[in-house]
Design a protein around this motif. Structure first.
Motif, PDB file in Angstrom:
ATOM      1  N   GLU A   1      47.069  21.769  33.943  1.00 54.03           N
ATOM      2  CA  GLU A   1      46.302  21.485  32.729  1.00 54.03           C
ATOM      3  C   GLU A   1      45.150  22.472  32.568  1.00 54.03           C
ATOM      4  O   GLU A   1      44.867  22.956  31.482  1.00 54.03           O
ATOM      5  CB  GLU A   1      45.755  20.054  32.801  1.00 54.03           C
ATOM      6  N   HIS A   2      44.472  22.779  33.679  1.00 53.62           N
ATOM      7  CA  HIS A   2      43.366  23.736  33.652  1.00 53.62           C
ATOM      8  C   HIS A   2      43.734  24.889  34.566  1.00 53.62           C
ATOM      9  O   HIS A   2      43.475  24.862  35.762  1.00 53.62           O
ATOM     10  CB  HIS A   2      42.067  23.086  34.131  1.00 53.62           C
ATOM     11  N   SER A   3      44.346  25.906  34.009  1.00 56.08           N
ATOM     12  CA  SER A   3      44.747  27.036  34.834  1.00 56.08           C
ATOM     13  C   SER A   3      43.534  27.916  35.114  1.00 56.08           C
ATOM     14  O   SER A   3      42.628  28.036  34.296  1.00 56.08           O
ATOM     15  CB  SER A   3      45.849  27.838  34.151  1.00 56.08           C
ATOM     16  N   SER A   4      43.535  28.513  36.295  1.00 49.08           N
ATOM     17  CA  SER A   4      42.442  29.399  36.665  1.00 49.08           C
ATOM     18  C   SER A   4      43.007  30.566  37.465  1.00 49.08           C
ATOM     19  O   SER A   4      44.089  30.489  38.024  1.00 49.08           O
ATOM     20  CB  SER A   4      41.391  28.652  37.489  1.00 49.08           C
ATOM     21  N   VAL A   5      42.225  31.626  37.521  1.00 48.29           N
ATOM     22  CA  VAL A   5      42.607  32.822  38.252  1.00 48.29           C
ATOM     23  C   VAL A   5      41.480  33.150  39.220  1.00 48.29           C
ATOM     24  O   VAL A   5      40.310  33.162  38.841  1.00 48.29           O
ATOM     25  CB  VAL A   5      42.847  34.010  37.293  1.00 48.29           C
ATOM     26  N   ARG A   6      41.838  33.403  40.477  1.00 49.75           N
ATOM     27  CA  ARG A   6      40.857  33.787  41.489  1.00 49.75           C
ATOM     28  C   ARG A   6      41.288  35.136  42.051  1.00 49.75           C
ATOM     29  O   ARG A   6      42.408  35.292  42.518  1.00 49.75           O
ATOM     30  CB  ARG A   6      40.805  32.759  42.612  1.00 49.75           C
ATOM     31  N   THR A   7      40.395  36.104  41.988  1.00 47.35           N
ATOM     32  CA  THR A   7      40.673  37.447  42.477  1.00 47.35           C
ATOM     33  C   THR A   7      39.881  37.688  43.753  1.00 47.35           C
ATOM     34  O   THR A   7      38.682  37.422  43.796  1.00 47.35           O
ATOM     35  CB  THR A   7      40.298  38.498  41.417  1.00 47.35           C
ATOM     36  N   THR A   8      40.566  38.190  44.770  1.00 44.53           N
ATOM     37  CA  THR A   8      39.925  38.496  46.047  1.00 44.53           C
ATOM     38  C   THR A   8      40.059  39.984  46.300  1.00 44.53           C
ATOM     39  O   THR A   8      41.145  40.544  46.190  1.00 44.53           O
ATOM     40  CB  THR A   8      40.606  37.723  47.198  1.00 44.53           C
ATOM     41  N   ILE A   9      38.937  40.621  46.646  1.00 46.91           N
ATOM     42  CA  ILE A   9      38.975  42.044  46.961  1.00 46.91           C
ATOM     43  C   ILE A   9      39.148  42.204  48.476  1.00 46.91           C
ATOM     44  O   ILE A   9      38.582  41.459  49.263  1.00 46.91           O
ATOM     45  CB  ILE A   9      37.713  42.784  46.474  1.00 46.91           C
ATOM     46  N   HIS A  10      39.978  43.159  48.858  1.00 48.90           N
ATOM     47  CA  HIS A  10      40.246  43.472  50.265  1.00 48.90           C
ATOM     48  C   HIS A  10      39.862  44.929  50.509  1.00 48.90           C
ATOM     49  O   HIS A  10      40.060  45.776  49.648  1.00 48.90           O
ATOM     50  CB  HIS A  10      41.733  43.307  50.592  1.00 48.90           C
ATOM     51  N   HIS A  11      39.333  45.179  51.687  1.00 51.65           N
ATOM     52  CA  HIS A  11      39.035  46.544  52.113  1.00 51.65           C
ATOM     53  C   HIS A  11      39.750  46.798  53.424  1.00 51.65           C
ATOM     54  O   HIS A  11      39.802  45.926  54.291  1.00 51.65           O
ATOM     55  CB  HIS A  11      37.533  46.749  52.341  1.00 51.65           C
ATOM     56  N   VAL A  12      40.273  48.003  53.584  1.00 52.71           N
ATOM     57  CA  VAL A  12      40.851  48.436  54.853  1.00 52.71           C
ATOM     58  C   VAL A  12      39.923  49.514  55.403  1.00 52.71           C
ATOM     59  O   VAL A  12      39.669  50.514  54.738  1.00 52.71           O
ATOM     60  CB  VAL A  12      42.283  48.986  54.676  1.00 52.71           C
ATOM     61  N   TYR A  13      39.401  49.263  56.611  1.00 50.83           N
ATOM     62  CA  TYR A  13      38.454  50.176  57.251  1.00 50.83           C
ATOM     63  C   TYR A  13      39.072  50.758  58.510  1.00 50.83           C
ATOM     64  O   TYR A  13      39.920  50.137  59.148  1.00 50.83           O
ATOM     65  CB  TYR A  13      37.169  49.443  57.658  1.00 50.83           C
ATOM     66  N   GLU A  14      38.583  51.953  58.882  1.00 49.40           N
ATOM     67  CA  GLU A  14      38.979  52.555  60.158  1.00 49.40           C
ATOM     68  C   GLU A  14      37.740  53.172  60.796  1.00 49.40           C
ATOM     69  O   GLU A  14      36.940  53.816  60.119  1.00 49.40           O
ATOM     70  CB  GLU A  14      40.049  53.624  59.958  1.00 49.40           C
TER      71      GLU A  14
END
Length: 156
Positions: free
Chosen positions: A57-70
């Protein structure tokens, strides 16, 4: 039929316990990296996002940022790791300070130790929510058992 009133809460309690374990282990790993005193300069190799959509009924979007480090540990090993919820301003090619533990299994984070209070509050808030959900499952099972074994309570 009674088995469902016990089985479903037990399954929910198992899931809640697993989530609590994940929250605690993540918090302890990050804390150990901060407390080790070891730092290194790491390069951001890649950034990407994941999108989680909830429908209904109440759609939502969640965005997660990822980083790859070395980075290079003090024993000369190259260590690569991925981390969620880092700063949006860190892009590929940037250099950041990482905090890590030494040993065969290196635990590293690019989150600054100044975020300890924020991380602790978020972790404790999530654990409190999971604790309330777990307690509700126990309360539900105990209450159902009392009503189902009470001879004065009419059953169909």
């Amino acid at each position: 039929m009674d088995v469902f009133f016990y089985l479903i809460p037990v399954v929910m309690m198992t899931f809640i316990g697993f989530m609590a374990y994940r929250v605690l282990s993540r918090w302890l790993r990050v804390r150990s990296a901060w407390n080790s005193g070891l730092t290194a300069e790491a390069r951001c190799l890649k950034t990407f996002t994941t999108v989680h959509r909830s429908t209904g009924e109440h759609s939502s979007v969640r965005t997660t940022i990822h980083h790859v480090y070395e980075f290079t540990a003090r024993d000369g090993r190259a260590v690569r790791f991925e981390e969620e919820d880092g700063p949006m301003t860190t892009v590929e090619g940037d250099f950041v300070t990482v905090y890590y533990t030494d040993g065969p299994k290196v635990v590293a984070t690019a989150h600054a130790p100044g975020e300890r209070v924020k991380q602790a509050a978020a972790g404790l808030g999530l654990l409190a929510f999971l604790g309330v959900a777990f307690a509700f499952c126990v309360f539900f099972m105990v209450t159902y058992h009392q009503f189902s074994t009470d001879p004065s309570f009419p059953t169909p």
